[in-house]
Design an enzyme around this catalytic site. Sequence first.
Site, PDB file in Angstrom:
ATOM      1  N   ASP A  40       0.836  -1.205   0.000  1.00 20.07           N
ATOM      2  CA  ASP A  40       0.000   0.000   0.000  1.00 20.07           C
ATOM      3  C   ASP A  40       0.873   1.258   0.000  1.00 20.07           C
ATOM      4  O   ASP A  40       2.001   1.232   0.492  1.00 20.07           O
ATOM      5  CB  ASP A  40      -0.899  -0.020   1.243  1.00 20.07           C
ATOM      6  N   ARG A  44       0.274   7.665  -2.579  1.00 21.48           N
ATOM      7  CA  ARG A  44       0.806   8.721  -1.705  1.00 21.48           C
ATOM      8  C   ARG A  44       2.287   8.993  -1.995  1.00 21.48           C
ATOM      9  O   ARG A  44       2.746  10.130  -1.940  1.00 21.48           O
ATOM     10  CB  ARG A  44       0.615   8.331  -0.232  1.00 21.48           C
ATOM     11  N   GLU A  87     -11.905  -5.421  -5.594  1.00 16.96           N
ATOM     12  CA  GLU A  87     -12.521  -4.094  -5.365  1.00 16.96           C
ATOM     13  C   GLU A  87     -11.771  -2.977  -6.112  1.00 16.96           C
ATOM     14  O   GLU A  87     -12.287  -1.872  -6.249  1.00 16.96           O
ATOM     15  CB  GLU A  87     -12.552  -3.773  -3.864  1.00 16.96           C
ATOM     16  N   ASN A  88     -10.560  -3.259  -6.582  1.00 17.81           N
ATOM     17  CA  ASN A  88      -9.757  -2.210  -7.239  1.00 17.81           C
ATOM     18  C   ASN A  88     -10.330  -1.763  -8.590  1.00 17.81           C
ATOM     19  O   ASN A  88      -9.906  -0.742  -9.138  1.00 17.81           O
ATOM     20  CB  ASN A  88      -8.295  -2.647  -7.422  1.00 17.81           C
TER      21      ASN A  88
HETATM   22  C1  FPP Z   1      -1.991   0.199  -3.327  1.00 20.12           C
HETATM   23  O1  FPP Z   1      -1.469   1.515  -3.289  1.00 20.12           O
HETATM   24  C2  FPP Z   1      -1.382  -0.524  -4.425  1.00 20.12           C
HETATM   25  C3  FPP Z   1      -2.078  -1.124  -5.439  1.00 20.12           C
HETATM   26  C4  FPP Z   1      -3.538  -1.112  -5.533  1.00 20.12           C
HETATM   27  C5  FPP Z   1      -1.378  -1.783  -6.537  1.00 20.12           C
HETATM   28  C6  FPP Z   1      -0.155  -2.530  -6.138  1.00 20.12           C
HETATM   29  C7  FPP Z   1       0.552  -2.992  -7.344  1.00 20.12           C
HETATM   30  C8  FPP Z   1       1.889  -2.978  -7.502  1.00 20.12           C
HETATM   31  C9  FPP Z   1       2.830  -2.557  -6.454  1.00 20.12           C
HETATM   32  C10 FPP Z   1       2.532  -3.416  -8.751  1.00 20.12           C
HETATM   33  C11 FPP Z   1       2.403  -4.876  -9.036  1.00 20.12           C
HETATM   34  C12 FPP Z   1       1.237  -5.060  -9.886  1.00 20.12           C
HETATM   35  C13 FPP Z   1       0.992  -6.046 -10.751  1.00 20.12           C
HETATM   36  C14 FPP Z   1      -0.278  -5.957 -11.478  1.00 20.12           C
HETATM   37  C15 FPP Z   1       1.912  -7.170 -11.028  1.00 20.12           C
HETATM   38  P1  FPP Z   1      -2.496   2.738  -3.450  1.00 20.12           P
HETATM   39  O2  FPP Z   1      -2.584   3.065  -4.884  1.00 20.12           O
HETATM   40  O3  FPP Z   1      -3.806   2.360  -2.830  1.00 20.12           O
HETATM   41  O4  FPP Z   1      -1.746   3.832  -2.635  1.00 20.12           O
HETATM   42  P2  FPP Z   1      -2.449   5.018  -1.806  1.00 20.12           P
HETATM   43  O5  FPP Z   1      -3.190   4.361  -0.663  1.00 20.12           O
HETATM   44  O6  FPP Z   1      -1.281   5.825  -1.340  1.00 20.12           O
HETATM   45  O7  FPP Z   1      -3.343   5.743  -2.751  1.00 20.12           O
END
Ligand code: FPP
Length: 264
Positions: A40, A44, A87-88
């Site tokens: 996660d 950010r 959910e993404n």
């Molecule tokens: C959450 O951070 C991260 C994700 C939803 C995607 C994670 C994916 C990767 C690290 C790359 C690997 C992916 C594949 C398809 C092989 P966020 O975007 O929710 O961060 P935030 O909470 O800061 O907005």
Amino acid sequence: MYINWSDNVFSKSDKTNRTELDTAKQLNEHIPEHVAIIMDGNGRWAQKRHLPRVAGHREGMNTVKKITMSANNLGVKVLTLYAFSTENWKRPSSEVNFLMRLPGDSFDTFVPDLIKANVRVNVMGYIDQLPDYTQKAVKNAIANTAQCTGMVLNFALNYGGRAELVTAVRKIAQQVSDHKLNSDEITDETIDENLMTASLKPNADPDLLIRTSGEERISNFLLWQIAYSELVFTDVLWPDFSDQTLKDCIYQYQQRNRRFGGLK
Ligand code: FPP
């Protein structure tokens, strides 16, 4: 000499009591066999740099590559990474499209390194709902690493814990209605066998679950399998997660007293 512990994982008193020697000893002795990570904080990380969110995902993919090698070097047997949840899909389509393109864009260079490191790719999730190009990239990675006998790099892709349980319940109900199983024969093992982690046995359940970025929730990840996992939360954003952060998290795991409901 004291090791440089990351501030956000440990309290000050923890830090001053440990030496590098202790860490090396601990790290050699008691490595969690299955480590699962909720990656996660990509958004950010990008926001802090005035970059588009997808720049965080691109950097997050680089972290995936680094941490796979770190985990493999430490002797982890299964590394499960939550790459995309059921959910993404609610995210803006431009972000979803970027994430769906990541396997195709990055596996060409990543997979040869995995083969060299003897790491096998596994994917769990509703793969048939992914775009064709994503399916192709992940299926190629699975096929090209199928002979590898070392660590399993298990991507949770279009995965959700509740959906997984619904699918398992349906499969079990079908076996009952087909008279292949009596309802009173349903045990924990029956459920284990019908989950997407069944092929990871004997390491189907994570020993250690890490979530990055300071959020402290499970977000529908491996709901059944984490019944006795040790949970470690770190403030580090996923793109900043390093070999040292992984070691810090494992050290924290090693201080826990796992009782599985019994006494020690
Ligand atoms: C959450 O951070 C991260 C994700 C939803 C995607 C994670 C994916 C990767 C690290 C790359 C690997 C992916 C594949 C398809 C092989 P966020 O975007 O929710 O961060 P935030 O909470 O800061 O907005």
